[in-house]
Design a protein around this motif. Structure first.
Motif, PDB file in Angstrom:
ATOM      1  N   ASN A 210     -42.751  16.878   3.201  1.00 15.78           N
ATOM      2  CA  ASN A 210     -41.932  16.229   4.092  1.00 15.78           C
ATOM      3  C   ASN A 210     -40.746  15.497   3.366  1.00 15.78           C
ATOM      4  OD1 ASN A 210     -41.810  16.756   6.689  1.00 15.78           O
ATOM      5  ND2 ASN A 210     -43.311  15.535   7.331  1.00 15.78           N
ATOM      6  N   HIS A 211     -40.634  15.582   1.850  1.00 11.14           N
ATOM      7  CA  HIS A 211     -39.756  15.067   1.036  1.00 11.14           C
ATOM      8  C   HIS A 211     -38.156  15.564   1.569  1.00 11.14           C
ATOM      9  CE1 HIS A 211     -38.327  12.167  -2.067  1.00 11.14           C
ATOM     10  NE2 HIS A 211     -37.773  13.129  -2.581  1.00 11.14           N
ATOM     11  N   LYS A 212     -37.837  15.313   2.426  1.00  8.24           N
ATOM     12  CA  LYS A 212     -36.531  15.860   2.972  1.00  8.24           C
ATOM     13  C   LYS A 212     -35.531  15.034   3.286  1.00  8.24           C
ATOM     14  CE  LYS A 212     -38.532  16.547   7.450  1.00  8.24           C
ATOM     15  NZ  LYS A 212     -38.796  17.402   8.671  1.00  8.24           N
ATOM     16  N   GLN A 213     -34.129  15.296   3.206  1.00 12.75           N
ATOM     17  CA  GLN A 213     -33.029  14.885   3.735  1.00 12.75           C
ATOM     18  C   GLN A 213     -32.183  15.399   4.655  1.00 12.75           C
ATOM     19  OE1 GLN A 213     -30.752  13.103   0.309  1.00 12.75           O
ATOM     20  NE2 GLN A 213     -30.319  11.312   1.412  1.00 12.75           N
ATOM     21  N   ASP A 214     -31.820  14.960   5.843  1.00  6.65           N
ATOM     22  CA  ASP A 214     -30.955  15.544   6.621  1.00  6.65           C
ATOM     23  C   ASP A 214     -29.543  15.548   6.073  1.00  6.65           C
ATOM     24  OD1 ASP A 214     -33.242  16.251   8.327  1.00  6.65           O
ATOM     25  OD2 ASP A 214     -32.543  14.413   9.617  1.00  6.65           O
ATOM     26  N   GLY A 215     -28.784  16.471   6.437  1.00  6.24           N
ATOM     27  CA  GLY A 215     -27.342  16.668   6.030  1.00  6.24           C
ATOM     28  C   GLY A 215     -26.411  16.391   7.417  1.00  6.24           C
ATOM     29  N   PHE A 216     -25.256  16.368   7.238  1.00  4.63           N
ATOM     30  CA  PHE A 216     -24.518  16.304   8.205  1.00  4.63           C
ATOM     31  C   PHE A 216     -22.977  16.824   7.958  1.00  4.63           C
ATOM     32  CE2 PHE A 216     -23.516  12.322   6.283  1.00  4.63           C
ATOM     33  CZ  PHE A 216     -22.121  12.192   6.356  1.00  4.63           C
ATOM     34  N   ILE A 217     -22.123  17.003   9.069  1.00  4.14           N
ATOM     35  CA  ILE A 217     -20.663  17.299   9.066  1.00  4.14           C
ATOM     36  C   ILE A 217     -20.112  16.701   9.971  1.00  4.14           C
ATOM     37  CG2 ILE A 217     -21.084  19.332  10.531  1.00  4.14           C
ATOM     38  CD1 ILE A 217     -18.827  20.780   8.864  1.00  4.14           C
ATOM     39  N   SER A 218     -19.076  16.005   9.683  1.00  4.51           N
ATOM     40  CA  SER A 218     -18.033  15.066  10.527  1.00  4.51           C
ATOM     41  C   SER A 218     -16.713  15.538  10.210  1.00  4.51           C
ATOM     42  CB  SER A 218     -18.362  13.784  10.233  1.00  4.51           C
ATOM     43  OG  SER A 218     -17.590  12.959  11.079  1.00  4.51           O
ATOM     44  N   GLY A 219     -16.089  15.622  11.656  1.00 10.26           N
ATOM     45  CA  GLY A 219     -14.369  16.105  11.546  1.00 10.26           C
ATOM     46  C   GLY A 219     -14.031  16.009  12.961  1.00 10.26           C
ATOM     47  N   LYS A 220     -12.867  16.403  13.258  1.00  8.24           N
ATOM     48  CA  LYS A 220     -11.972  16.595  14.565  1.00  8.24           C
ATOM     49  C   LYS A 220     -12.723  17.898  15.147  1.00  8.24           C
ATOM     50  CE  LYS A 220      -9.131  13.358  13.823  1.00  8.24           C
ATOM     51  NZ  LYS A 220      -9.112  12.111  14.664  1.00  8.24           N
ATOM     52  N   ARG A 221     -12.677  18.045  16.133  1.00  8.18           N
ATOM     53  CA  ARG A 221     -13.099  19.329  17.051  1.00  8.18           C
ATOM     54  C   ARG A 221     -11.974  19.705  18.182  1.00  8.18           C
ATOM     55  NH1 ARG A 221     -17.411  17.917  21.944  1.00  8.18           N
ATOM     56  NH2 ARG A 221     -16.979  19.987  22.349  1.00  8.18           N
ATOM     57  N   ASP A 222     -12.168  21.130  18.040  1.00 10.12           N
ATOM     58  CA  ASP A 222     -11.168  21.866  19.045  1.00 10.12           C
ATOM     59  C   ASP A 222     -11.660  21.853  20.404  1.00 10.12           C
ATOM     60  OD1 ASP A 222     -13.105  23.789  19.134  1.00 10.12           O
ATOM     61  OD2 ASP A 222     -12.255  25.084  17.592  1.00 10.12           O
ATOM     62  N   ALA A 223     -10.718  22.508  21.052  1.00 11.53           N
ATOM     63  CA  ALA A 223     -10.871  22.413  22.851  1.00 11.53           C
ATOM     64  C   ALA A 223     -12.389  23.034  22.952  1.00 11.53           C
ATOM     65  CB  ALA A 223     -10.071  23.052  23.407  1.00 11.53           C
TER      66      ALA A 223
END
Length: 679
Positions: A210-223
Motif C-alpha cells: 500500500n506504499h502508493k501515491q495518487d497522481g492528478f491532471i489539472s487544466g482547462k476543459r472543453d464543452a
C-alpha cells in the motif's frame, strides 16, 4: 431669485442621479466580472485525480496471484438528457452495458412511478474493461448531442459520467497460496474504496503493497468535459504500491496441493500441512495446506482456516524433538553416537511415572536411539545435560517464546519448561521426546534446516524481492542474523544419523533411488480437557539432496489422522515421499539414476500427465454443462417474463373492455430524431 434656487436644486438632483447611475454601472460590471471568473474557475478548469493501486503479488515463475483493479460507477444528470433522444440513449446504453432495457427504464422512476430528477446511477461496480466500452459510448453520445446544455451556458453539460468508485482485489487463481497469502478487506475514505490486508502475506507486507501515491491532471476543459492538453496543463504521475515477487513456485505449490488433498482424504485427517525450503538460503519454494479457501468467497466453515497454521498453530511435536536434544548432547560432549544406554526392554520408571518404547530393546547406542525413536534412550541423553544447557540449547534453535521470523505473520510462540521445572527428571525427559512443550511448524522447519546447512540457522523467507512500477528491484534488508546453534561437525553427525533413520528406521518409506534423504518421524497424542486423548499429530521433518548440489529441507504435519494411520511412518512419511517425487518430476531434484530407472520415472510421469489431462477434461466438460444450464435458465426466465407481460396485457385489456373503453388506442410517442447508424 426663487427661479435661481430652483435651477440650483435641479442641477444638484441631476448630478446625484448621474453619480448614482455611474456607481450602479460600476457595481454591475464588477458583479459580471465575478460571475465570469467563477464560471471560468468552477466550470472550465478542472483537476482529475488518478488513483494509484495496491501492489501485486507474483509467483516465482511470474504468475499473478493477487492484484488490484479499479471499479467504476456510471451515472447521468437527468437535467441534461435530451427528452427527444432518451429512448435512443436507453437502447444504446443497454447494448453497451448488457443491462436489460426494462431494468434501465425502471431506474428513471421511483417505486411510486414518479420521474427521478438529478444525478442517477445507471450501473455500479463496473470493471475497467466495461468502463472502456462505456467511454467509447460516451464519445458517440456527445457526437450525436444526446445531452445538451441548460440556461445561459448552452455549451456546458454533464454527459455520461464514468467515475472511479474504488479498487477491488482480484485473486485470479482463487485458492492458490491460501492460507499463507491471506485476504483483504475494504475501507472507505472520502467516498473512495481502498483495500487493506488481513492475515498472511497481504498483511505482513501491507506497508509495501500500500506504499502508493495518487497522481492528478489539472487544466482547462472543453464543452464535453475533456481536459485540453496544452502548456498550462499540470500533470503528476501516479505511483502504485510495490509488487511482491515470491520465492514460491506456483507449479510446485499446486502439485503439492493435489498431494495434500489426496492424503487428507486417504488418511481421514483434519488437515495436512507441508513446506519445501532451500537449505542454503532458506527460501521457501512451497508452503501449503489441504485446508484452503477462495479469498473472495470465504465460507462460514472456513473461518478456522483463515490463519495459516504453519505459523499460528502451536502443538506438542513429539519425537521430531529427539534429534535436537541429541545434537545438544553431542555439542556439549556428554555423548558420542556410539555411547550405549540401558533401555530396560522398553519400560523405565521415573518415580511414579513410566516411560515406554514402541520397540523394546535391552540397550541402544545414541545413534540407534534416534533411529529406533526410543523415548527411554533420549530421556537419558537429555539428563546428560544440565538444566541450563538444556534450556539454552533449545533457545538457540529458536524454540520457546522466540518466533521463526518467517514473513507470513500471524506467528504464535512456543513453550517449554522453566529452569525450575527442568530440575524434575520427568519434565526434562518429556521435553526430550517432545511432550510437555509446544512448537510451531515454522519453528521446526527452521530448526531442521540446521542439519542440512552446516549447523547454521537462517530465517525462512517467502518473498524474494519487491519492485516498483518501473520494475526496479529492491531486496529487503534482512532483519535477522545467521545463528549457529551447533557446530558444523555436530550438524554433520546428526545429518548422518537422520540418513540412518530413512535407511533402517521409522522413515524407510521416504527412500528414493539416487537421492540423499534423511529425517525424523514424530507421533504425539493431543491433550484434551481430561488429559491425553486418542487423537494424534503425525509429522516428518527432514531433507533431500541430489548429486548436483540441490539441497532442500521439507516438513510435513498431519493433524488428527484416523487411528489406522496415526503413526507418522504411515501418514506423514508417504506424503514426504510424494513431494520428493513431484520435485524430481519438475526437475528441482536430479537423482543419480541408470537408464532403466530414468525410463521408469518417465513412464510414471506420462501416466500422471494423462491423469491430469483426464481431470482437466472432466472439469472443462463440467464447466460447459454449467454454462449450458445457466443459458437455459436465462432463456427460461426470459420466456417466463414475456409470458407474464402478455398475461398482464390480457388482464388489462379485459378490464378495459368491461369499462367500455377503447382498447385499440395506444399512446403515441414522438419518434427520436433520425440519426446515422452506429454499427
Amino acid at each position: 431669485m426663487s427661479q435661481d434656487k430652483t435651477k440650483i436644486i435641479m442641477k444638484r438632483r441631476i448630478k446625484y442621479i448621474i453619480i448614482t447611475m455611474v456607481l450602479l454601472c460600476i457595481l454591475l460590471l464588477l458583479r459580471l466580472a465575478t460571475l465570469a471568473a467563477k464560471d471560468n474557475s468552477e466550470i472550465k478548469t478542472i483537476a482529475l485525480k488518478e488513483r494509484a493501486l495496491r501492489g501485486d503479488i507474483i509467483s516465482r515463475e511470474g504468475y499473478t496471484i493477487s492484484r488490484s483493479i479499479k471499479n467504476y460507477t456510471v451515472s447521468i444528470h437527468t437535467k441534461y438528457l435530451d427528452p427527444n433522444k432518451k429512448e435512443f440513449f436507453l437502447k444504446l446504453f443497454s447494448i453497451y452495458s448488457n443491462i436489460p432495457l426494462d431494468d434501465l427504464k425502471s431506474k428513471f422512476y421511483t417505486k411510486e412511478g414518479k420521474a427521478k430528477k438529478g444525478w442517477l446511477v445507471l450501473a455500479d461496480n463496473i470493471d475497467a474493461k466495461e468502463a472502456i466500452f462505456l467511454k467509447e459510448l460516451k464519445y458517440k453520445l456527445n457526437r450525436f448531442k444526446v445531452f445538451r446544455g441548460q440556461g445561459a451556458n448552452k455549451n456546458f453539460y454533464y454527459g455520461l459520467t464514468i467515475s472511479e468508485k474504488g479498487e477491488n482485489r482480484e485473486y485470479p487463481l482463487k485458492e492458490a497460496l491460501s492460507p499463507i497469502l491471506g485476504y483483504t478487506r475494504p475501507y472507505y475514505s472520502d467516498g473512495y474504496k481502498h483495500i487493506v490486508g488481513y492475515n498472511g502475506i497481504e498483511k505482513f507486507y501491507e506497508k509495501y503493497l500500500n506504499h502508493k501515491q495518487d497522481g492528478f491532471i489539472s487544466g482547462k476543459r472543453d464543452a464535453v468535459g475533456y481536459i485540453i492538453q496544452n502548456a498550462d496543463t499540470i500533470y503528476k504521475r501516479k505511483h502504485n504500491g510495490y509488487s511482491l515477487v515470491l520465492n514460491i513456485s506456483l507449479e510446485l505449490q499446486k502439485n503439492i496441493d493435489l498431494i495434500l488433498d489426496t492424503y487428507k482424504q486417504k488418511l481421514g485427517a483434519k488437515e495436512v500441512i507441508a513446506a519445501v525450503m532451500r537449505s542454503s538460503d532458506s527460501k521457501v519454494i512451497a508452503l501449503t495446506s489441504s485446508n484452503r479457501y477462495d479469498p473472495l468467497d470465504i465460507q462460514a466453515d472456513q473461518i478456522a482456516n483463515l490463519q495459516p497454521k504453519a505459523t499460528s498453530y502451536a502443538y506438542e511435536p513429539g519425537s521430531v524433538m529427539k534429534p535436537i536434544i541429541y545434537s545438544l548432547a553431542l555439542e556439549k560432549g556428554t555423548i558420542t553416537p556410539e555411547t550405549t544406554f540401558n533401555t530396560f526392554n522398553g519400560k523405565m520408571w521415573v518415580g511414579k511415572y513410566k516411560i515406554t518404547d514402541d520397540e523394546p530393546e535391552p540397550q541402544l547406542n545414541a545413534e540407534d536411539i534416534i533411529v529406533k525413536s526410543s523415548n527411554i534412550g533420549i530421556s537419558q541423553i537429555g539428563w546428560s545435560l544440565t538444566n541450563q544447557e538444556f534450556r539454552e540449547g533449545l533457545r538457540r534453535y529458536g524454540f520457546g517464546k522466540q518466533k521463526s521470523g518467517i514473513d507470513i505473520g500471524n506467528e504464535s510462540i512456543g513453550k517449554f519448561y522453566s529452569l525450575r521445572k527442568l530440575r524434575a527428571k520427568i519434565n526434562r525427559a518429556s521435553n526430550s521426546y517432545g511432550y510437555g512443550m509446544v512448537a510451531t511448524f515454522s519453528q521446526l522447519l527452521k530448526a531442521y534446516n540446521v542439519f542440512n546447512n552446516g549447523g547454521v540457522s537462517v530465517t525462512p523467507r517467502v518473498v524474494n524481492y519487491i519492485k516498483n512500477d518501473q520494475n526496479k528491484k529492491f531486496y529487503l534488508k534482512k532483519d535477522f542474523t545467521k545463528i549457529a546453534p551447533v557446530s558444523a561437525n555436530t550438524a554433520a553427525i546428526v545429518k548422518n544419523t537422520l540418513l540412518e533413520v530413512v535407511k533402517r528406521g521409522t522413515g524407510r518409506a521416504a527412500q528414493t533411488e539416487g537421492l540423499e534423504i534423511g529425517g525424523k518421524t514424530g507421533t504425539a497424542m493431543i491433550v484434551g480437557k481430561g488429559g491425553y486423548e486418542k487423537r494424534y499429530h503425525a509429522s516428518f521433518f527432514g531433507f533431500v539432496n541430489d548429486p548436483e548440489g540441490n539441497r532442500y529441507t521439507i516438513g510435513v504435519l498431519v493433524i488428527e489422522p484416523d487411528f489406522k494411520h496415526h503413526f507418522a511412518s504411515s501418514s506423514a512419511v508417504p506424503v514426504f515421499k510424494k513431494i520428493v517425487d513431484a520435485m524430481v518430476e519438475r526437475g528441482l531434484l536430479k537423482p543419480n539414476l541408470n537408464r532403466e530407472q530414468v525410463e521408469e520415472i518417465e513412464q510414471k510421469r506420462t501416466l500422471e500427465e494423462i491423469k491430469v489431462k483426464e481431470v482437466q477434461q472432466k472439469q472443462v466438460k463440467a464447466l460447459k454443462e454449467r454454462l449450458r444450464e445457466q443459458r437455459e435458465a436465462i432463456i427460461k426466465e426470459q420466456k417466463r417474463t414475456i409470458e407474464k407481460r402478455k398475461l398482464k396485457k390480457q388482464i388489462y385489456k379485459k378490464r378495459r373492455e368491461k369499462k367500455g373503453a377503447d382498447t385499440t388506442r395506444v399512446k403515441q410517442f414522438s419518434p427520436p430524431p433520425q440519426t446515422p447508424d452506429l454499427f
